[in-house]
Motif scaffolding. Structure first.
Motif, mmCIF file in Angstrom:
data_model
loop_
_atom_site.group_PDB
_atom_site.id
_atom_site.type_symbol
_atom_site.label_atom_id
_atom_site.label_comp_id
_atom_site.label_asym_id
_atom_site.label_seq_id
_atom_site.Cartn_x
_atom_site.Cartn_y
_atom_site.Cartn_z
ATOM 1 N N GLN A 41 0.830 -1.205 0.000
ATOM 2 C CA GLN A 41 0.000 0.000 0.000
ATOM 3 C C GLN A 41 0.868 1.260 0.000
ATOM 4 O O GLN A 41 0.576 2.221 -0.711
ATOM 5 C CB GLN A 41 -0.949 0.001 1.199
ATOM 6 C CG GLN A 41 -2.041 -1.042 1.094
ATOM 7 C CD GLN A 41 -2.790 -1.215 2.404
ATOM 8 O OE1 GLN A 41 -2.285 -0.933 3.495
ATOM 9 N NE2 GLN A 41 -4.015 -1.718 2.301
ATOM 10 N N ARG A 42 1.938 1.244 0.785
ATOM 11 C CA ARG A 42 2.863 2.396 0.809
ATOM 12 C C ARG A 42 3.489 2.595 -0.568
ATOM 13 O O ARG A 42 3.641 3.732 -1.020
ATOM 14 C CB ARG A 42 3.937 2.219 1.875
ATOM 15 C CG ARG A 42 3.458 2.540 3.275
ATOM 16 C CD ARG A 42 4.604 2.670 4.281
ATOM 17 N NE ARG A 42 5.483 1.507 4.326
ATOM 18 C CZ ARG A 42 5.240 0.404 5.034
ATOM 19 N NH1 ARG A 42 4.147 0.316 5.761
ATOM 20 N NH2 ARG A 42 6.087 -0.608 5.018
ATOM 21 N N ALA A 43 3.828 1.505 -1.255
ATOM 22 C CA ALA A 43 4.405 1.618 -2.604
ATOM 23 C C ALA A 43 3.385 2.202 -3.572
ATOM 24 O O ALA A 43 3.726 3.050 -4.421
ATOM 25 C CB ALA A 43 4.893 0.253 -3.090
ATOM 26 N N ALA A 44 2.125 1.787 -3.472
ATOM 27 C CA ALA A 44 1.075 2.345 -4.334
ATOM 28 C C ALA A 44 0.866 3.814 -4.005
ATOM 29 O O ALA A 44 0.728 4.655 -4.917
ATOM 30 C CB ALA A 44 -0.226 1.561 -4.162
ATOM 31 N N HIS A 45 0.857 4.146 -2.734
ATOM 32 C CA HIS A 45 0.715 5.539 -2.292
ATOM 33 C C HIS A 45 1.858 6.379 -2.867
ATOM 34 O O HIS A 45 1.634 7.464 -3.427
ATOM 35 C CB HIS A 45 0.696 5.592 -0.763
ATOM 36 C CG HIS A 45 0.463 6.941 -0.197
ATOM 37 N ND1 HIS A 45 1.471 7.858 -0.007
ATOM 38 C CD2 HIS A 45 -0.682 7.532 0.225
ATOM 39 C CE1 HIS A 45 0.967 8.960 0.505
ATOM 40 N NE2 HIS A 45 -0.342 8.791 0.661
ATOM 41 N N ARG A 46 3.076 5.888 -2.728
ATOM 42 C CA ARG A 46 4.256 6.597 -3.227
ATOM 43 C C ARG A 46 4.171 6.784 -4.743
ATOM 44 O O ARG A 46 4.481 7.858 -5.261
ATOM 45 C CB ARG A 46 5.542 5.856 -2.830
ATOM 46 C CG ARG A 46 6.812 6.609 -3.158
ATOM 47 C CD ARG A 46 8.078 5.936 -2.622
ATOM 48 N NE ARG A 46 8.135 4.499 -2.840
ATOM 49 C CZ ARG A 46 7.872 3.562 -1.919
ATOM 50 N NH1 ARG A 46 7.522 3.918 -0.702
ATOM 51 N NH2 ARG A 46 7.956 2.283 -2.214
ATOM 52 N N ALA A 47 3.712 5.748 -5.462
ATOM 53 C CA ALA A 47 3.581 5.852 -6.924
ATOM 54 C C ALA A 47 2.588 6.951 -7.307
ATOM 55 O O ALA A 47 2.803 7.672 -8.288
ATOM 56 C CB ALA A 47 3.152 4.505 -7.514
ATOM 57 N N LEU A 48 1.516 7.088 -6.547
ATOM 58 C CA LEU A 48 0.536 8.148 -6.827
ATOM 59 C C LEU A 48 1.124 9.524 -6.534
ATOM 60 O O LEU A 48 0.955 10.464 -7.317
ATOM 61 C CB LEU A 48 -0.734 7.938 -6.010
ATOM 62 C CG LEU A 48 -1.593 6.739 -6.409
ATOM 63 C CD1 LEU A 48 -2.665 6.487 -5.360
ATOM 64 C CD2 LEU A 48 -2.207 6.942 -7.786
ATOM 65 N N VAL A 49 1.829 9.639 -5.425
ATOM 66 C CA VAL A 49 2.408 10.927 -5.034
ATOM 67 C C VAL A 49 3.510 11.347 -6.004
ATOM 68 O O VAL A 49 3.579 12.517 -6.411
ATOM 69 C CB VAL A 49 2.942 10.858 -3.591
ATOM 70 C CG1 VAL A 49 3.764 12.086 -3.232
ATOM 71 C CG2 VAL A 49 1.785 10.680 -2.617
ATOM 72 N N GLU A 50 4.331 10.401 -6.407
ATOM 73 C CA GLU A 50 5.469 10.717 -7.268
ATOM 74 C C GLU A 50 5.123 10.681 -8.749
ATOM 75 O O GLU A 50 5.908 11.135 -9.578
ATOM 76 C CB GLU A 50 6.620 9.757 -6.978
ATOM 77 C CG GLU A 50 7.175 9.918 -5.571
ATOM 78 C CD GLU A 50 8.198 8.860 -5.193
ATOM 79 O OE1 GLU A 50 8.480 7.961 -6.022
ATOM 80 O OE2 GLU A 50 8.705 8.930 -4.059
ATOM 81 N N GLY A 51 3.941 10.166 -9.105
ATOM 82 C CA GLY A 51 3.546 10.038 -10.508
ATOM 83 C C GLY A 51 2.789 11.258 -11.007
ATOM 84 O O GLY A 51 2.746 12.295 -10.341
ATOM 85 N N PRO A 52 2.181 11.133 -12.179
ATOM 86 C CA PRO A 52 1.475 12.260 -12.802
ATOM 87 C C PRO A 52 0.345 12.845 -11.952
ATOM 88 O O PRO A 52 0.048 14.025 -12.058
ATOM 89 C CB PRO A 52 0.913 11.671 -14.092
ATOM 90 C CG PRO A 52 1.687 10.432 -14.344
ATOM 91 C CD PRO A 52 2.172 9.954 -13.012
ATOM 92 N N ARG A 53 -0.283 12.035 -11.095
ATOM 93 C CA ARG A 53 -1.373 12.550 -10.251
ATOM 94 C C ARG A 53 -0.842 13.539 -9.216
ATOM 95 O O ARG A 53 -1.558 14.425 -8.783
ATOM 96 C CB ARG A 53 -2.107 11.414 -9.537
ATOM 97 C CG ARG A 53 -2.932 10.539 -10.470
ATOM 98 C CD ARG A 53 -3.856 9.623 -9.696
ATOM 99 N NE ARG A 53 -4.849 10.362 -8.931
ATOM 100 C CZ ARG A 53 -5.974 10.865 -9.440
ATOM 101 N NH1 ARG A 53 -6.235 10.724 -10.704
ATOM 102 N NH2 ARG A 53 -6.822 11.517 -8.666
ATOM 103 N N GLY A 54 0.404 13.331 -8.767
ATOM 104 C CA GLY A 54 0.999 14.234 -7.803
ATOM 105 C C GLY A 54 0.422 14.130 -6.401
ATOM 106 O O GLY A 54 0.656 14.987 -5.561
ATOM 107 N N GLY A 55 -0.348 13.099 -6.143
ATOM 108 C CA GLY A 55 -0.927 12.931 -4.820
ATOM 109 C C GLY A 55 -1.994 11.857 -4.817
ATOM 110 O O GLY A 55 -2.292 11.249 -5.844
ATOM 111 N N VAL A 56 -2.563 11.658 -3.655
ATOM 112 C CA VAL A 56 -3.627 10.666 -3.474
ATOM 113 C C VAL A 56 -4.913 11.451 -3.256
ATOM 114 O O VAL A 56 -5.134 12.011 -2.182
ATOM 115 C CB VAL A 56 -3.327 9.736 -2.282
ATOM 116 C CG1 VAL A 56 -4.417 8.690 -2.128
ATOM 117 C CG2 VAL A 56 -1.970 9.068 -2.462
#
Length: 176
Positions: free
Chosen positions: A17-32
């Motif tokens: 879950q932390r990896a998915a969270h990090r991918a959202l924060v660091e990816g194009p969405r820029g956050g959760v």
């Protein structure tokens, strides 16, 4: 809180879950944000939907930003997804959809749209939301005006935002 869902703090998440969270924060969405706040509990789902979201909500889509917002609003209104309506009505106006057309869509009425592509996008969205197969004249207009690539993007965008609407409705998330 995300509606009636109590969000899990990052430190309480599993490694996946932390990896998915990090991918959202660091990816194009820029956050959760939005439904990802609940979806992050299911990392495989986050990764699958984030890739789809990135396509349907980007310039890679064969639809213009205004066309995407018309479709999103039409779907959100059909599913009574107040959170999505509240988030996307201002985006539709910012994307160039006339304010009167946005107000009509939000009210569940047919908008007056001068742009033929935008009218077809709205008509297809409503036709599919009403269920069943698109009537031949509407399908023919969609292919003629939008082309197959944009029609494919439109149908997938509508499906994605149906999932978004179902999520925010399941968790009873109010308008932002």
């Amino acid at each position: 809180m995300f509606g009636r869902y109590a969000e899990v703090p990052v430190e309480g998440m599993t490694a996946e879950q932390r990896a998915a969270h990090r991918a959202l924060v660091e990816g194009p969405r820029g956050g959760v944000s939005g439904p990802y706040r609940a979806w992050v509990t299911n990392p495989a789902l986050v990764h699958a939907l984030a890739a789809l979201d990135e396509h349907v909500n980007s310039e890679r889509s064969a639809l213009s930003p205004a066309e995407r917002e018309i479709a999103i609003l039409a779907s959100a209104v059909h599913w009574s997804a107040e959170y999505v309506i509240g988030a996307h009505a201002p985006r539709a106006t910012a994307a160039g959809v006339p304010a009167a057309a946005v107000a009509a869509i939000v009210a569940g009425a047919a908008p007056e749209l001068d742009d033929r592509r935008q009218r077809v996008v709205h008509d297809v969205a409503m036709g599919l939301a009403d269920g069943g197969v698109l009537p031949p004249p509407l399908y023919d207009a969609a292919v003629d005006v939008l082309g197959h690539a944009a029609l494919a993007d439109l149908t997938v965008l509508l499906g994605y935002y149906t999932a978004v609407a179902f999520t925010v409705n399941a968790y009873d998330v109010p308008s932002p």
